[in-house]
Design an enzyme around this catalytic site. Structure first.
Site, mmCIF file in Angstrom:
data_model
loop_
_atom_site.group_PDB
_atom_site.id
_atom_site.type_symbol
_atom_site.label_atom_id
_atom_site.label_comp_id
_atom_site.label_asym_id
_atom_site.label_seq_id
_atom_site.Cartn_x
_atom_site.Cartn_y
_atom_site.Cartn_z
ATOM 1 N N SER A 143 56.542 39.524 37.468
ATOM 2 C CA SER A 143 56.673 39.510 36.003
ATOM 3 C C SER A 143 57.923 40.273 35.568
ATOM 4 C CB SER A 143 55.395 40.081 35.379
ATOM 5 O OG SER A 143 55.400 39.966 33.977
ATOM 6 N N ASP A 312 51.506 29.071 33.438
ATOM 7 C CA ASP A 312 51.930 30.428 33.072
ATOM 8 C C ASP A 312 52.495 30.431 31.664
ATOM 9 O OD1 ASP A 312 53.015 33.004 32.917
ATOM 10 O OD2 ASP A 312 53.521 33.020 35.037
ATOM 11 N N HIS A 342 49.661 33.440 34.643
ATOM 12 C CA HIS A 342 50.417 34.653 34.961
ATOM 13 C C HIS A 342 49.641 35.657 35.812
ATOM 14 C CE1 HIS A 342 54.187 36.716 34.145
ATOM 15 N NE2 HIS A 342 53.517 37.839 33.961
#
Length: 365
Positions: A143, A312, A342
């Site tokens: 991320s 995502d 995610h």
């Protein structure tokens, strides 16, 4: 680097009970933040690698250890004789604050992606290479830490200290994000609203976070959303029966400014540093505009693996494809999981098989 002991630390709660060695450290960044850092290993082999696992936005290092031991990337690597280092970014639960600022100080929360690029990542890599007596380390970024690592690489930072890089759910660009909180941050100028309310910390589980959620409930109908979905949208593969355990650790504190920076990137459809306005930009950057992080400047000699998901909401597939198109060289391996969102990459029940086995193979190849 200073060794520390914590009764509530990652080592004691999430590593030692499974029979692995774990050490807690505190390191200091150049701008005075005191980061938590864990070293995890079982029996380090001569052929073993030194691997940094860095978490994402609103997470802490514990995110790599919340799945059962055989489904945890950190413990999978340690079990194969590798030395695993788990950093915790500034203001997260397992870091230690600042040398002179307290959490009640506005300036304590005056940071975003740029400070991770300039201070946190270099401090972590420098201390890990020194402690491990190695010139280079492998880096697995998830991320926002992948965003920070890409930003650093584009400016020539850390290039000589990283041997292999794995980018999981990279968020260099967020032009197509459908993350509820990211869209709200942009559409309603959430950062400015919260600063006007003297709220500088973003953590949905904190007192200030409760105020934020209350503000969002007034503006949009998200009051019934679970916290993980608020950040990332629906996840396919997180075990609902483990949510009580996961919620004990996640989510964690970041700055309102950090989310405001993501909102700026969405608005600008670009990968830039924080925009302070023309006057302050001139003072900080020497230009009225905002400097960009340019992926095409990333050197080609670092072997990379990139992993992303079709569902995502934060690292949207279109944004990841844009990143891939701008790199000088396609990563050695690109793994696309159409059904993953995610948090599935770090909390999913199948992540060890779908994702981590491939990462281990890439690092050991």
């Amino acid at each position: 680097m200073q060794a520390v002991t914590r009764s509530d630390g990652i080592c004691k709660e999430l590593v030692a009970p499974h029979g692995f060695h774990c050490e807690e450290f505190m390191i200091q960044t150049q701008d005075g933040y005191l980061l938590g850092l864990q070293r995890v290993y079982r029996k380090i082999q001569k052929s073993g690698r030194t691997v940094i696992l860095y978490h994402g936005i609103d997470n802490g290092g514990d995110i790599w250890l919340l799945n059962p031991p055989r489904q945890s990337l950190a413990l999978m690597l340690a079990n194969r004789g590798h030395e695993v280092w788990i950093p915790n970014t500034r203001t997260s639960t397992y870091s230690y604050g600042h040398v002179s600022l307290s959490k009640d100080d506005k300036m304590y929360w005056d940071w975003s992606l740029d400070e991770l690029v300039n201070y946190d990542l270099p401090a972590v890599v420098e201390q890990v290479t020194a402690k491990s007596a190695t010139q280079k380390v492998d880096f697995v970024a998830y991320s926002q830490s992948s965003q920070a690592l890409l930003g650093a690489f584009s400016e020539g930072k850390l290039v000589d200290q990283i041997s292999k890089a794995v980018m999981i759910a990279p968020v260099a660009y967020v032009s197509h994000t459908t993350s509820p909180i990211a869209l709200i941050a942009t559409r309603f100028n959430l950062g400015l609203v919260l600063v006007g309310l003297n709220i500088y910390e973003f953590n949905p589980r904190s007192t200030s976070g409760a105020k934020i959620l209350e503000t969002l409930c007034v503006t949009v109908n998200i009051c019934e959303s679970d916290i993980l979905s608020l950040i990332t949208g629906p996840n396919c593969c997180v075990d609902d029966t483990r949510m009580e355990f996961i919620n004990k650790y996640e989510l964690q504190s970041t700055s309102v400014k950090n989310w405001n920076h993501l909102g700026q990137l969405f608005q600008k459809k670009s990968f830039t540093k924080f925009d302070y306005g023309e006057k302050e930009n001139q003072e900080r950057y020497g230009t009225k505009g905002v400097p960009e992080y340019v992926p095409s400047r990333i050197p080609t000699e670092i072997p990379m693996m990139l992993i992303h998901g079709g569902k995502d909401a934060l690292a949207d597939p279109d944004d990841v494809h844009r990143l891939l198109g701008e790199l000088k060289q396609t990563p050695e391996k690109v793994l696309f999981l159409p059904h993953y969102a995610h948090f599935d990459f770090v909390l999913g029940t199948n992540a060890s098989k779908d994702v981590y086995e491939g990462i281990v193979n890439f690092l050991e190849s």
